[in-house]
Design a protein around this motif. Structure first.
Motif, PDB file in Angstrom:
ATOM      1  N   SER A  16      42.365  42.654  37.267  1.00  9.52           N
ATOM      2  CA  SER A  16      41.742  42.535  38.579  1.00  9.52           C
ATOM      3  C   SER A  16      42.035  43.763  39.428  1.00  9.52           C
ATOM      4  CB  SER A  16      42.262  41.289  39.310  1.00  9.52           C
ATOM      5  OG  SER A  16      41.950  40.113  38.605  1.00  9.52           O
ATOM      6  N   ARG A  66      32.340  36.894  38.793  1.00 11.14           N
ATOM      7  CA  ARG A  66      33.565  37.678  38.562  1.00 11.14           C
ATOM      8  C   ARG A  66      33.990  38.451  39.817  1.00 11.14           C
ATOM      9  NH1 ARG A  66      33.521  41.817  35.083  1.00 11.14           N
ATOM     10  NH2 ARG A  66      31.282  42.264  35.346  1.00 11.14           N
ATOM     11  N   GLU A  81      36.551  42.037  45.685  1.00  9.76           N
ATOM     12  CA  GLU A  81      37.551  41.515  44.757  1.00  9.76           C
ATOM     13  C   GLU A  81      36.911  41.448  43.382  1.00  9.76           C
ATOM     14  OE1 GLU A  81      40.666  40.562  45.994  1.00  9.76           O
ATOM     15  OE2 GLU A  81      41.303  40.426  43.906  1.00  9.76           O
ATOM     16  N   ASN A  83      37.453  40.557  39.405  1.00  4.95           N
ATOM     17  CA  ASN A  83      38.257  39.840  38.419  1.00  4.95           C
ATOM     18  C   ASN A  83      37.593  39.919  37.047  1.00  4.95           C
ATOM     19  OD1 ASN A  83      40.203  38.880  40.370  1.00  4.95           O
ATOM     20  ND2 ASN A  83      38.663  37.399  41.036  1.00  4.95           N
ATOM     21  N   SER A  84      38.361  39.608  36.027  1.00  8.47           N
ATOM     22  CA  SER A  84      37.853  39.607  34.642  1.00  8.47           C
ATOM     23  C   SER A  84      37.108  40.900  34.345  1.00  8.47           C
ATOM     24  CB  SER A  84      36.936  38.395  34.425  1.00  8.47           C
ATOM     25  OG  SER A  84      37.626  37.194  34.693  1.00  8.47           O
TER      26      SER A  84
END
Length: 125
Positions: A16, A66, A81, A83-84
């Motif tokens: 992340s 994501r 943000e 993620n993944s």
């Protein structure tokens, strides 16, 4: 109006990262803010956009579920943000802003008047 992007770096796949964009203007003069990205040899791609109040977001298909875009008008900041993360997310990420109210135009990079300098995100496999 000036936009300053930061937060890029090197991260492993699955990790992340949070990008930040500082807006040096009265936030009401920048109604719509967005993130775009450009990988080497590819066209600039829409990532996400958010309206002035933060309650409406658009996402590109490749990042839905994501990435999350948010806006803090008290701090004159916009965040992404991520993620993944995947290796295909590797790109220079740009924040953009415009005085127009968010709409269907908001996914098109040529509609934005204000641009930050870009921050590099590298995702290793």
């Amino acid at each position: 109006v000036q936009l300053q992007a930061s937060g890029g770096g090197l991260v492993q796949a699955g990790g992340s990262l949070r990008l930040s964009c500082a807006i040096s203007a009265r936030t009401s003069s920048v109604q719509t803010t967005a993130w775009f990205r450009q990988a080497p040899g590819k066209e600039r791609e829409f990532v996400a956009a958010v309206n002035w109040g933060g309650g409406v977001q658009y996402y590109g298909d490749s990042v839905k579920g994501r990435f999350t875009i948010s806006r803090d008008n008290g701090e004159n900041m916009v965040y992404l943000e991520m993620n993944s993360l995947k290796p295909e997310d590797t790109a220079v990420y740009y924040c953009a802003g415009d005085k127009s109210v968010m709409g269907s135009w908001s996914t098109r990079s040529n509609e934005y008047d204000y641009w930050g300098q870009g921050t590099l995100v590298t995702v290793s496999s």
